[in-house]
Design an enzyme around this catalytic site. Structure first.
Site, PDB file in Angstrom:
ATOM      1  N   LYS A  41     -11.872 -12.651   6.911  1.00  0.00           N
ATOM      2  CA  LYS A  41     -11.679 -11.350   7.556  1.00  0.00           C
ATOM      3  C   LYS A  41     -10.455 -10.655   6.977  1.00  0.00           C
ATOM      4  CE  LYS A  41      -9.105 -13.473  11.366  1.00  0.00           C
ATOM      5  NZ  LYS A  41      -9.007 -13.660  12.828  1.00  0.00           N
ATOM      6  N   ARG A 136      -8.971 -14.351  25.473  1.00  0.00           N
ATOM      7  CA  ARG A 136      -9.068 -13.182  24.610  1.00  0.00           C
ATOM      8  C   ARG A 136     -10.534 -12.758  24.565  1.00  0.00           C
ATOM      9  NH1 ARG A 136      -6.857 -13.690  18.497  1.00  0.00           N
ATOM     10  NH2 ARG A 136      -8.773 -14.902  18.362  1.00  0.00           N
ATOM     11  N   TYR A 261      19.980   2.761   0.764  1.00  0.00           N
ATOM     12  CA  TYR A 261      20.097   3.616   1.934  1.00  0.00           C
ATOM     13  C   TYR A 261      20.977   2.973   3.003  1.00  0.00           C
ATOM     14  CZ  TYR A 261      16.268   6.504   0.183  1.00  0.00           C
ATOM     15  OH  TYR A 261      15.481   7.343  -0.572  1.00  0.00           O
ATOM     16  N   MET A 313      11.055   2.364  -0.206  1.00  0.00           N
ATOM     17  CA  MET A 313       9.600   2.484  -0.238  1.00  0.00           C
ATOM     18  C   MET A 313       9.010   1.887  -1.517  1.00  0.00           C
ATOM     19  SD  MET A 313       7.132   5.837   0.134  1.00  0.00           S
ATOM     20  CE  MET A 313       7.609   6.151   1.831  1.00  0.00           C
TER      21      MET A 313
END
Length: 365
Positions: A41, A136, A261, A313
């Protein structure tokens, strides 16, 4: 000096299908009398379905979470059994599941109503899920019994219904909750015709009496330990994904100079650093660098080098004090071969699952 081509400097996730196959054989060695349903999955835990198909060939079946993932697995060329763990949503999906030969899991009354109320051109195989304590998905004991009776009489259901449950705490080898779950499941299905499935990766490794007819390994197939204090290597597993990049800049930061940063890291002395072309836009966690990073490192030319400053990023800064000869284009390993993803997850305060599944689509596999 020749700069590396832009495409060579970009991050990549190298996928070793042979390692996946070897990890699957490790499952077979541990569970010699069980069939193996490989859990693929979430795009094979972020590795890419297409990339792991060659290593999947020795499995008896594969499991996905959602209907669309099952169709994608068929389109990728997998012709073996596919089990949709989350079940289907409506009659259209159920009919398409029959068309694509997908097994479906029934875990609530709506699934039973859907199966009994939808005529199909050919029946589907069904797995019935008991909620033994995960709370669940799955039926309680009475609901399970009622659902089984209805499914046995349903012409849309092919063959004996298979029976399953899922363990909440198998990654703790001595957790009493697992024993209660197993005992409740075994007692409920005693005397019922149909194959059983209980074990996830942790149970494959740590709870041999749960192996039953089918095991459902996921994380261990990708070469990752499901146990907090045990390494994959100690369990005989090999990493399947190695996340790599290269240095796109090398410079010396003067004493007192800040990097990145927020100026969260300040050089105590003149310090040589490298900038690797990878960041949180690629799925490399922002939490890995800075005061809370707990000693995070990357491998530069195979050697451990500390991260410095915040992860950006697209870029991550790395101290090269132990690599005085490092230069532009040198390889960087963020996790995988030589640097277990479990260790990186610990520095980031997260789970290996999140790191593997979080690799961005812009990173080639």
């Amino acid at each position: 000096m020749t700069l590396p081509p832009a495409e060579a400097a970009a991050p990549r996730a190298r996928i070793d299908a042979a390692a996946f196959a070897a990890n699957l054989q490790r499952v077979r060695a541990l569970c010699p009398t069980s069939k193996v349903m490989a859990v693929v999955k979430a795009n094979a835990y972020g590795h890419g379905i297409d990339a792991i198909i060659p290593g999947l060939k020795a499995a008896d079946g594969a499991a996905v979470a959602r209907f669309g993932e099952g169709v994608a697995l068929r389109k990728a060329g997998w012709n073996g059994r596919v089990v949709v763990l989350g079940g289907v949503r409506d009659g259209a999906e159920l009919k398409a599941a029959a068309e694509h030969r997908l097994d479906v899991v029934a875990h609530h009354a709506g699934h039973v109503r859907l199966l009994t109320g939808t005529p199909l051109p050919s029946p589907v195989d069904v797995w019935l899920k008991f909620d033994s304590g995960m709370h669940r998905l799955g039926f309680d004991a009475q609901g399970f019994t009622n659902a089984l009776d209805a499914l046995k009489a349903c012409p849309s259901v092919g063959g004996p219904v298979r029976l399953m449950t899922h363990l909440a705490c198998a990654d703790e080898r001595d957790n009493a909750h697992t024993r209660l779950q197993v005992d409740d499941f075994v007692a409920l299905v005693d005397g019922i015709d149909g194959e059983r499935s209980i074990a996830n990766s942790a149970a494959v490794l740590g709870w041999p009496d749960t192996h039953a007819d089918w095991v459902r390994p996921g994380l261990m197939l990708y070469g990752v330990s499901p146990f907090a204090n045990e390494t994959a290597a100690s369990l005989g597993l090999a990493p399947v994904m190695t996340l790599t990049s290269r240095l796109i800049a090398v410079k010396t930061v003067p004493a007192g100079g800040a990097v990145g940063y927020g100026a969260t890291w300040v050089a105590e002395r003149d310090t040589r650093i490298g900038i690797a072309a990878i960041g949180y836009g690629d799925g490399y966690p922002w939490r890995l660098a800075g005061p809370a990073s707990r000693g995070a490192v990357a491998l530069v030319n195979g050697e451990r080098c500390p991260l410095v400053g915040r992860v950006s990023m697209d870029m991550t800064a790395i101290s090269l004090e132990s690599q005085p000869d490092a230069q532009l284009g040198d390889p960087v390993v963020l996790w995988g071969e030589g640097l277990p993803v479990e260790e990186v997850a610990g520095w980031a305060g997260t789970l290996p699952y999140e790191l593997l599944c979080g690799i961005a689509s812009r990173v080639p596999r």
